[in-house]
Design an enzyme around this catalytic site. Structure first.
Site, PDB file in Angstrom:
ATOM      1  N   TYR A   1       0.848  -1.190   0.000  1.00 14.14           N
ATOM      2  CA  TYR A   1       0.000   0.000   0.000  1.00 14.14           C
ATOM      3  C   TYR A   1       0.886   1.244   0.000  1.00 14.14           C
ATOM      4  CZ  TYR A   1      -3.869   2.998   1.695  1.00 14.14           C
ATOM      5  OH  TYR A   1      -4.817   3.962   1.853  1.00 14.14           O
TER       6      TYR A   1
ATOM      7  N   LYS B   1      -0.941  -1.151  -4.501  1.00 12.47           N
ATOM      8  CA  LYS B   1      -1.950  -0.093  -4.581  1.00 12.47           C
ATOM      9  C   LYS B   1      -1.199   1.227  -4.500  1.00 12.47           C
ATOM     10  CE  LYS B   1      -5.848   1.676  -1.753  1.00 12.47           C
ATOM     11  NZ  LYS B   1      -5.331   3.009  -1.391  1.00 12.47           N
TER      12      LYS B   1
END
Length: 297
Positions: free
Chosen positions: A135, A163
């Site tokens: 992330y 992400k």
């Protein structure tokens, strides 16, 4: 293992002022997303306020979401924490509960180096057996992953996706191409930042990790489907229709706006975790007007 592509919808985590998760309200939010047929639910992401909840409350939220989503939609769960051992414990909890994957941000107080982030991710992936989506969220962690570091991370066993914040339209294709060149085939690259997502999808992003989809999955799914079939004009038209919502997100933060919207829609009565305050009445009225004008209710 879940293939982390398509629309991943990130709901808020309704909780009391003392941080006790409202399990019934959370189940309702997850149930709406499953019924809309999103590709995954992103539980306990930044929108889900994961840093503000204890390990026990995060596990209660996960158990409730998995029970509601069972057999209908995979659940990707945030396992980020300040300490590596704490993140590992959370990843082990997620693995034991049956989450599809973990979302691991390099949470820090002291700024981290590339090698520190690499060792942190390696320890969590190796020690938990949970598939990990890295992330990259520099707005909250103050750490931005380079293509070179993502290339190293992507070759760790168990690290399967990333992400990353989508760049503006003029830069997005180059950014995705640089990341794609650094990672192996089969490693999934997805984008956040809702108001840049349509261009990111058209430029080859394989997943949209969306705050808006946590409350409004259907218009987000329409953008995703148009982009997937290569209809750039339609994807951009649908994206432009949501411009008033994107303007609110940019001005007041997507977190504050979706908390207000969830309350306006009567989906739950949660407020953001303190010290984050609910939006002032005048801004809340703006949110209500946009929700009504766009037919998002």
């Amino acid at each position: 293992m879940t293939d982390l592509t398509g629309l991943s919808a990130f709901p808020i985590t309704p909780a009391s002022a003392s941080g006790v998760v409202d399990v019934a309200a959370l189940r309702g939010l997850v149930g709406r997303l499953a019924a809309a047929k999103v590709d995954s639910v992103g539980l306990l992401g930044s929108t889900g306020s994961y840093p503000y909840l204890t390990r026990d409350e995060r596990r209660r939220a996960l158990d409730a979401a998995l029970d509601e989503a069972a057999g209908r939609v995979p659940v990707l769960v945030g396992v980020g924490a300040l300490r590596t051992d704490a993140a590992l414990d959370l990843a082990r909890d997620a693995q034991a509960a049956g989450a599809a994957a973990g979302l691991l941000a390099p949470v820090s107080y002291t700024p981290l180096s590339d090698d520190e982030v690499f060792e942190h991710v390696r320890a969590v992936a190796d020690g938990s057996g949970l598939p990990i989506c890295f992330y990259d969220n520099p707005g909250t962690t103050h750490f931005a992953v380079s293509p070179a570091l993502l290339g190293r991370l992507s070759r760790l066993p168990g690290v399967v996706a990333a992400k990353s914040p989508a760049a503006p339209a003029a830069e997005v294709a180059g950014r995705i191409a640089a990341l794609r060149a650094a990672v192996p085939d089969g490693f999934r690259l997805g984008s956040s930042v809702d108001w840049h997502a349509a261009e990111a999808l058209l430029a080859g992003s394989e997943a949209w990790y969306s705050v808006a989809a946590g409350l409004f999955p259907r218009p987000c799914l329409a953008i995703l489907r148009a982009a997937r079939r290569g209809d750039g004009a339609e994807a951009r038209r649908l994206d432009a229709a949501l411009a008033p919502l994107w303007a609110l997100f940019r001005a007041h933060s997507s977190l504050r706006v979706v908390y207000a919207a969830a309350d306006i829609l009567g989906l739950c009565r949660a407020e953001p975790p303190r010290p984050i305050l609910p939006l002032p009445a005048a801004v809340r009225a703006d949110v209500a007007a946009v929700v009504e004008r766009l037919g998002l209710g």
